[in-house]
Scaffold this active site. Structure first.
Site, PDB file in Angstrom:
ATOM      1  N   GLU A  37      10.365  12.097  26.481  1.00  0.00           N
ATOM      2  CA  GLU A  37      10.719  11.227  25.211  1.00  0.00           C
ATOM      3  C   GLU A  37      11.113  10.009  25.293  1.00  0.00           C
ATOM      4  O   GLU A  37      12.063   9.533  25.202  1.00  0.00           O
ATOM      5  CB  GLU A  37      11.676  12.097  24.316  1.00  0.00           C
ATOM      6  CG  GLU A  37      11.098  13.514  23.967  1.00  0.00           C
ATOM      7  CD  GLU A  37      12.161  14.260  23.231  1.00  0.00           C
ATOM      8  OE1 GLU A  37      11.839  15.086  22.558  1.00  0.00           O
ATOM      9  OE2 GLU A  37      13.478  13.844  23.177  1.00  0.00           O
ATOM     10  N   GLU A  97       6.841  20.315  24.141  1.00  0.00           N
ATOM     11  CA  GLU A  97       8.366  20.788  23.899  1.00  0.00           C
ATOM     12  C   GLU A  97       8.189  20.723  22.245  1.00  0.00           C
ATOM     13  O   GLU A  97       7.875  19.835  21.469  1.00  0.00           O
ATOM     14  CB  GLU A  97       9.381  19.910  24.492  1.00  0.00           C
ATOM     15  CG  GLU A  97      10.677  20.410  24.169  1.00  0.00           C
ATOM     16  CD  GLU A  97      11.728  19.260  24.596  1.00  0.00           C
ATOM     17  OE1 GLU A  97      11.627  18.687  25.554  1.00  0.00           O
ATOM     18  OE2 GLU A  97      12.490  18.983  23.580  1.00  0.00           O
TER      19      GLU A  97
END
Length: 437
Positions: free
Chosen positions: A187, A276
């Site tokens: 991320e 995810e």
């Protein structure tokens, strides 16, 4: 995912910005069926639906697997029994075929998740790894908006960082785990608590340094599948040549943003993974029904609309995850198992009537040359009489498994198939998996 620091006081909810995103873009309210509603559903006649046609000759993406994350530093390791529950394929198992693990910034911590990775490998699972931070010696701070201590990898350390990822890959290999792939950064576009990367920095690293990494490279793992993070990779031929898997997270991603035409146009030879997510939230029990059924629908859209090749949950064992803290499979986990146990690595998704009636979602997968797996999610409050037709099939029967309010991946025996067709009742608020004989 937000760095957990063991058990955060917020019960693992993300920062206010992340929570706002989830609330705005579709985190669903908790719903429970009343006793009278359940009784009415059971008493109601099954709704007739349009035939769901499955065409095994119309092949789409190759499936790499379904799985979850281990992170010993934040929540403790899985026990030996829990590893077998997660990655085993028999009755009462989740059937996970992918494990995601962290790349610790300090080499002294590299063995922390090794036991689970080794057992997952022994049970046939693929292992990938993602870093949250480079080693501290490679990082500098800078001002990013109101954040005065934002972190980024120093440009002079790109080569050293590639070597760090290589060294971790070698360590794992020397300890019996061949990583399928390693990520550049978890991320990079939601990194208040770890290391920021701009799209240009990701492209620069891929262009100049990723080619030296000795396993498949994953990027960019945007927290919300933001295309402005991945488009620059697809648009740069050198960067694209040095990446193998376009990875994405689906936190609050609108269903309209699941398809990725640019990847289809430019990503030939590359893989597309969802690495995810938790869904619909991290605050409710994973056994809340029918809310848990949202997971089944979410996987359906990830496979059919986004055409991902892998679907990976956040923590494997958590109150909101596929495995409860006591090691038993949750209702959310059951919805995952309906895919994971039966749709195995190497299966190919094939065309099927995706929405034969309102609230019913169908996807189909081909294993080998003849085995067909069909997963049907019925989110409606009424049972549905659903006919399935398998084109050019000579199978004589299908075995099935069912999860609803009272049953959890429960075997339902065999249904006969005549001229490629069979009809079953999909109970209200249920998910069923059918496997040809």
């Amino acid at each position: 995912m937000t760095q957990g620091r063991n058990e955060p006081a917020s019960s693992e909810r993300r920062s206010p910005n992340r929570r706002t995103v989830l609330a705005t873009l579709g985190a669903l309210p908790a719903l429970t069926a009343t006793t009278s509603a359940v009784a009415a559903s059971r008493a109601a006649a099954a709704t007739a639906a349009t035939t769901a046609v499955v065409d095994p000759s119309a092949r789409r993406q190759t499936i790499r697997g379904f799985g979850g994350m281990t992170h010993t530093a934040w929540i403790g390791d899985l026990t030996a029994a829990q590893r077998d529950t997660a990655f085993g394929t028999g009755e009462g198992r989740l059937g996970f075929s992918v494990l995601r693990m962290p790349v610790p910034e300090n080499q002294a911590d590299w063995s922390r998740d090794l036991a689970t990775a080794k057992r997952a490998t022994e049970l046939g699972a693929t292992v990938i790894a993602s870093p949250w931070n480079p080693p501290a010696s490679m990082v500098e701070t800078f001002v990013r908006g109101t954040q005065t201590d934002a972190r980024r990898l120093r440009y002079t350390m790109y080569g050293a960082y590639a070597q760090h990822l290589n060294d971790f890959t070698t360590f794992m290999r020397n300890n019996g785990v061949n990583l399928y792939g390693i990520s550049v950064q978890n991320e990079p576009d939601y990194a208040q608590d770890w290391t920021w990367w701009t799209p240009a920095e990701v492209v620069r690293f891929l262009r100049e340094n990723a080619g030296s990494i000795g396993t498949r490279v994953i990027a960019p793992e945007s927290f919300q599948y933001r295309k402005n993070i991945s488009d620059p990779i697809l648009d740069d031929s050198t960067a694209l040549a040095n990446v193998d898997i376009i990875g994405a997270h689906l936190y609050g991603t609108a269903l309209a943003d699941f398809p990725y035409p640019r990847f289809k146009a430019k990503g030939a030879g590359k893989e597309l993974w969802m690495t995810e997510v938790y869904h619909p939230n991290s605050s409710d029990s994973a056994d809340l029904w029918p809310q848990a059924l949202d997971v089944g629908e979410h996987i359906h859209h990830a496979m059919v609309d986004a055409e991902f090749q892998a679907y990976i949950w956040w923590y494997i064992r958590r109150s909101y995850g596929p495995m409860r803290e006591d090691g038993r499979i949750s209702k959310r986990g059951a919805c995952m198992a309906h895919f994971a146990r039966f749709v195995r690595p190497g299966h190919v998704r094939v065309e099927a009537t995706a929405n034969p009636v309102s609230n019913v979602y169908v996807s189909a997968y081909l294993g080998g040359t003849s085995t067909v797996v069909v997963v049907a999610v019925n989110k409606g409050t009424s049972a549905v009489s659903q006919q399935f037709t398998l084109k050019n099939s000579t199978t004589s029967g299908v075995s099935s498994w069912l999860t609803d309010a009272s049953r959890t991946v429960a075997p339902q025996g065999t249904t006969g198939v005549s001229n490629g067709s069979f009809t079953v009742t999909l109970p209200a608020r249920s998910v069923m998996t059918f496997v040809t004989a």
